[in-house]
Design an enzyme around this catalytic site. Structure first.
Site, short mmCIF file in Angstrom:
data_model
loop_
_atom_site.label_atom_id
_atom_site.label_comp_id
_atom_site.label_asym_id
_atom_site.label_seq_id
_atom_site.Cartn_x
_atom_site.Cartn_y
_atom_site.Cartn_z
N THR A 194 0.85 -1.19 0.00
CA THR A 194 0.00 0.00 0.00
C THR A 194 0.89 1.24 0.00
O THR A 194 2.08 1.15 -0.30
CB THR A 194 -1.00 -0.04 1.18
N ASN A 195 0.33 2.41 0.31
CA ASN A 195 1.14 3.63 0.34
C ASN A 195 0.67 4.53 1.48
O ASN A 195 -0.23 4.17 2.24
CB ASN A 195 1.08 4.36 -1.02
N ARG A 196 1.27 5.70 1.59
CA ARG A 196 1.05 6.54 2.77
C ARG A 196 -0.23 7.37 2.73
O ARG A 196 -0.49 8.15 3.64
CB ARG A 196 2.22 7.54 2.92
N SER A 197 -1.02 7.27 1.68
CA SER A 197 -2.22 8.10 1.59
C SER A 197 -3.21 7.79 2.73
O SER A 197 -3.42 6.62 3.07
CB SER A 197 -2.91 7.85 0.24
N ALA A 263 -4.73 7.64 -4.26
CA ALA A 263 -3.35 7.25 -4.53
C ALA A 263 -3.37 5.77 -4.88
O ALA A 263 -3.18 4.91 -4.01
CB ALA A 263 -2.48 7.53 -3.31
#
Ligand code: C5P
Length: 388
Positions: A194-197, A263
């Site tokens: 996943t990512n930091r959004s 994102a």
């Protein structure tokens, strides 16, 4: 004057929350009158006297038993809160609600719940309150000393909801699709990419659009921010980029505007392992990743597409990259931000955006709280659409 608000506070939360709320409303030039709850027990009048309510609001305190449709009609918005869930239910069974419906004034209900309690369910709220009432339910903590800890909508969020409710319904005729948050790409039953959004910008846009009357569909990945319950804001939770793609493709033909603020993960594991992948001492794990569908680009390539707003979070050459994205993905507007700037980008509460549109000079919007910025983005990005 932007509007007249009738505040009906209740319980101990009124003591800590209402004075600041009233001061902030008055700063914004709202006229505030208070009808505090009054009953034997922890009512608003038990905590703050009639004279104090009158002094705080600058208007005579209204005895709650005098509320009727004529009184409600003198106000533009009824703000029921902070209120315990029990009193909300009592209110929904009482005469006051009948009068309110007769007066046809909008109502925002602002429950203050025990931190250990679950938020109120939308269905439960809808079953007891009028159709178009707004349930404002947030996660700000109110420390009440010996009385424990309560959770409530923060005053900043509430002010945005009030401003918008009393503002013009300028997006009323529009059907708007918003994507928000990260996506999660599962590797096996326990691991994922996943990512930091956090989803804050997308949720702020969806909320602002709904509060301004648009019919909003929010397709979102796993969020780290609350989504307010609004009658015209529909949530479609998804997990992966593939699912977000499916949810958007199923709906875009019924939309006037698509704002793709998610994102989306660019890659997903080539293979999903049904069983948890075992680690082997001394051995690396090589994951093969494949590209996910580019939802924005795919929408941009459709012949009769909605008005398309994309995002570009850049760490270098912001303008060059934003303009390249505008052309490549065939967007009407790209909202670009420089994620290196302090107070910008993922997880921050603030952001600074520049809008790029074909054949127009860039428009730099000032750094603001994402909830306020969302309103500026909608106003400027949709200005051409409203004219056409
Ligand atoms: O190319 P980049 O990922 O920087 O583009 C960002 C924009 O494209 C955002 O509006 C994002 O929501 C959208 N996007 C998308 N699908 C992807 C990747 C990005 O809709 N797979």
């Amino acid at each position: 004057m932007p509007g007249r608000i009738l505040l009906i506070p209740d319980g101990p939360a009124a003591l800590t929350y209402a004075p600041e709320l009233i001061a902030r409303l008055r700063q914004r030039k709202y006229t505030v009158q208070v009808a505090p709850t009054a009953y034997p027990g922890p009512s608003a009048l038990a905590f703050i006297s009639e004279l104090a309510w009158t002094t705080l609001s600058g208007h005579p305190c209204l005895p709650i038993e005098k509320l009727n449709d004529e009184e409600f009609r003198k106000h533009d918005l009824i703000l029921l809160g902070p209120v315990t869930q029990q009193v909300l239910e009592i209110f929904s069974r009482g005469k006051a609600l009948e009068y309110l419906q007769k007066a046809a004034r909008p109502l925002i209900a602002l429950p203050a719940r025990l931190a250990s309690d679950e938020p109120m369910q939308t269905n439960e709220f809808k079953s007891i309150m009028p159709e178009n009432s707004i349930l404002s339910q947030g996660d700000e903590t109110l420390e009440m000393g010996a009385m424990g800890t309560l959770k409530i909508t923060g005053i900043d969020d509430l002010l945005c909801q009030i401003d918008a409710t009393l503002g013009k319904n300028d997006l009323k005729a529009l059907r708007i699709l918003v994507t928000a948050g990260p996506t999660a790409e599962d590797i096996d039953p326990v691991r994922f990419l996943t990512n930091r959004s956090t989803g804050k910008m997308g949720v702020a846009l969806a909320t602002a659009a709904a509060l301004r009357g648009a019919d909003v569909t929010l397709v979102h990945g796993p969020l780290q921010t609350a989504v307010p319950e609004l009658p015209n804001l529909k949530r479609i939770p998804i997990r992966s980029a593939e699912e977000m793609h499916g949810a958007v493709m199923e709906r875009w033909t019924q939309m006037d505007v698509a704002i793709l603020a998610a994102a989306v993960a660019d890659f997903r594991p080539d293979h999903y392992a049904e069983q948890k992948i075992k680690k082997v001492d001394g051995q690396a794990l090589i994951l093969n990743l494949r590209r996910t569908p580019d939802i924005l680009a795919e929408l941009g390539s459709q012949e009769k597409r909605p008005f398309l707003i994309g995002f570009a979070a850049e760490s270098d050459d912001v303008e060059i990259n934003a303009l390249a994205k505008l052309r490549k993905k065939h967007c009407d507007v790209i909202c670009a931000n420089d994620i290196r700037k302090p107070g910008c980008g993922f997880a921050a509460d603030t952001n600074q955006i520049t809008l790029y549109s074909p054949d127009k000079p860039p428009m730099h919007l000032p750094m603001k709280d994402k909830r306020e910025l969302a309103h500026d983005i909608l106003t400027h990005a949709l200005a051409d659409l409203k004219k056409s």
